[in-house]
Design an enzyme around this catalytic site. Sequence first.
Site, PDB file in Angstrom:
ATOM      1  CE  LYS A  22      -2.541   0.944   3.939  1.00 29.99           C
ATOM      2  NZ  LYS A  22      -2.410   2.330   4.398  1.00 29.99           N
ATOM      3  CB  SER A  23       3.692   2.370   2.126  1.00 32.32           C
ATOM      4  OG  SER A  23       3.012   2.312   3.348  1.00 32.32           O
ATOM      5  NE  ARG A  27       6.007   6.772   0.931  1.00 34.34           N
ATOM      6  CZ  ARG A  27       5.047   6.542   1.849  1.00 34.34           C
ATOM      7  NH1 ARG A  27       3.997   5.775   1.552  1.00 34.34           N
ATOM      8  NH2 ARG A  27       5.135   7.068   3.046  1.00 34.34           N
ATOM      9  NE  ARG A 123      -5.843   8.234  11.110  1.00 29.60           N
ATOM     10  CZ  ARG A 123      -5.178   7.480  10.242  1.00 29.60           C
ATOM     11  NH1 ARG A 123      -5.811   6.973   9.193  1.00 29.60           N
ATOM     12  NH2 ARG A 123      -3.904   7.226  10.411  1.00 29.60           N
ATOM     13  CB  SER A 168       4.562  10.384  11.355  1.00 29.26           C
ATOM     14  OG  SER A 168       3.704  10.401  10.239  1.00 29.26           O
ATOM     15  CG  ASP A 315       0.522   0.175   9.608  1.00 27.67           C
ATOM     16  OD1 ASP A 315       0.083   1.021  10.411  1.00 27.67           O
ATOM     17  OD2 ASP A 315       0.908   0.462   8.459  1.00 27.67           O
ATOM     18  NE  ARG A 388      -2.447  -1.629   8.678  1.00 30.45           N
ATOM     19  CZ  ARG A 388      -2.105  -1.973   7.436  1.00 30.45           C
ATOM     20  NH1 ARG A 388      -2.173  -3.234   7.058  1.00 30.45           N
ATOM     21  NH2 ARG A 388      -1.699  -1.079   6.570  1.00 30.45           N
TER      22      ARG A 388
HETATM   23  C1  S3P Z   1       2.161   4.955   6.196  1.00 35.84           C
HETATM   24  C2  S3P Z   1       2.748   5.332   7.377  1.00 35.84           C
HETATM   25  C3  S3P Z   1       2.267   4.910   8.698  1.00 35.84           C
HETATM   26  C4  S3P Z   1       1.310   3.716   8.608  1.00 35.84           C
HETATM   27  C5  S3P Z   1       0.322   3.836   7.485  1.00 35.84           C
HETATM   28  C6  S3P Z   1       1.013   4.037   6.145  1.00 35.84           C
HETATM   29  C7  S3P Z   1       2.733   5.474   4.934  1.00 35.84           C
HETATM   30  O1  S3P Z   1       1.608   5.996   9.312  1.00 35.84           O
HETATM   31  O2  S3P Z   1       0.639   3.528   9.836  1.00 35.84           O
HETATM   32  O3  S3P Z   1      -0.482   2.662   7.405  1.00 35.84           O
HETATM   33  O4  S3P Z   1       2.444   4.916   3.858  1.00 35.84           O
HETATM   34  O5  S3P Z   1       3.498   6.435   4.995  1.00 35.84           O
HETATM   35  P1  S3P Z   1       2.453   7.111  10.118  1.00 35.84           P
HETATM   36  O6  S3P Z   1       3.591   7.456   9.283  1.00 35.84           O
HETATM   37  O7  S3P Z   1       1.558   8.287  10.336  1.00 35.84           O
HETATM   38  O8  S3P Z   1       2.814   6.454  11.412  1.00 35.84           O
END
Ligand code: S3P
Length: 432
Positions: A22-23, A27, A123, A168, A315, A388
């Site tokens: 996902k991350s 990007r 959030r 973060s 996560d 999750r």
């Molecule tokens: C993510 C960063 C994390 C993670 C999220 C995805 C990302 O959050 O919990 O599921 O893709 O950069 P934080 O960076 O706010 O901790």
Amino acid sequence: MVIRILHKPAHLRGTVALLGDKSVSHRALILNSVAQGTATVNGLSLGEDVASTMGCLQATGVVIERLDAPDVVRVVGSGGQLQEPEDVLDAGNSGTTMRLLSGLLAGQSFMSVLSGDRSLRSRPMGRIVEPLSCMGAKIAGRKGGAYAPLTVSGGGLKGIEYTLPVASAQVKSSIMLAGIQAEGKTLIHQPALSRDHTELMMRAMGANVVEDGTTICMEPAQLTALDVVVPGDISSAAFWMVAAACHPDAEVTITNAGINPTRGGILEVLEGMGANVALLNRRVEGGEPVADILVRSGSLVGTEVGGEVVPRVIDELPVIAVAACFARGKTTIRDAGELRVKESDRISTTVSQLSRMGACIEELPDGMIINGTGHLTGAECTSEGDHRIAMALGIAGLLAEGRTVVGGAEAASISYPTFWDEVDVILAGTGA
Ligand code: S3P
């Protein structure tokens, strides 16, 4: 609301396929959208969060087309100039979409409005509004800029030196996306390392991004389009790793998992608990380390999770709490206050739902303590709309004695839409 009913199978055996990370998927879409040239992204996550990012980018005029398979897309880079969206950008449930796109839009000289679902609107957004405002963007949001909807009027940014109050990756990446569009250098100091996909991908696209320990120094850049092969999502793999490690008769192979060290905390934590985990076929794909993960039943012991590993396993903590129920002795999770501001308050949801299943688990302000009893008892649980938590409960249901009901099971599709299909495949193989 979708309900799933689970029982513990006699054995757990098979191979699990992951979807794209996902991350990395977020990007690959975002960075290619402002690059020069056209890129193909292969193995894109099919989760709803990444679809939210795609929809928002398309609304700013970026051409993103699906090619021959649903997880293959072509992104036509805008060269850096996006178009003012006509309507509110809908980030859905996705914190990554809202925070990363705010950074991107902070550099664009037009107005945009970002909103999302009820969870996302609750959030914290002050953590990006503050640095982006220091860089020169004009951002407003509910409660003095603390919560979405956010309006972003961008352009004319200047680089900053900024110390992140929390480790973060979303905040770091938001500042970096503004930083490539700002005048002058941007320096970011992190309290601990978090996932570094933005750093890796920006560098591969030609940006000058230098890491020195936990400090990042970067300069404005015109990115060049980059074809990306997205590795499988280790955060999805974690569910199967815990299932196999805790089930008394299991052997599960998870293929093509990204094992970037800034994401690999789950491997360290499970190994520290004595799990039987092997990494096979280690290779590098698209600049990210990848492996197949073989997990067999093991005899787990309790552990302590805290400090610098936390951002690398953030996560996975709900499913680690499930593993801790099956470990001998006490597991303590600390320094994880960030769990309280995820898609749900994951300390509270994990503790309340696993308590229903008979777990010996107690809440701490920044984590939880679990006394492993070696078993859970099936119960009626709810995901509280958090993907999750839905999947952690699904795994708990495959390990518990008796019948487990997971309400709100559909939430899994935020990051892993094929999760329940994989559960069915694994169960079919057991004759259950
Ligand atoms: C993510 C960063 C994390 C993670 C999220 C995805 C990302 O959050 O919990 O599921 O893709 O950069 P934080 O960076 O706010 O901790």
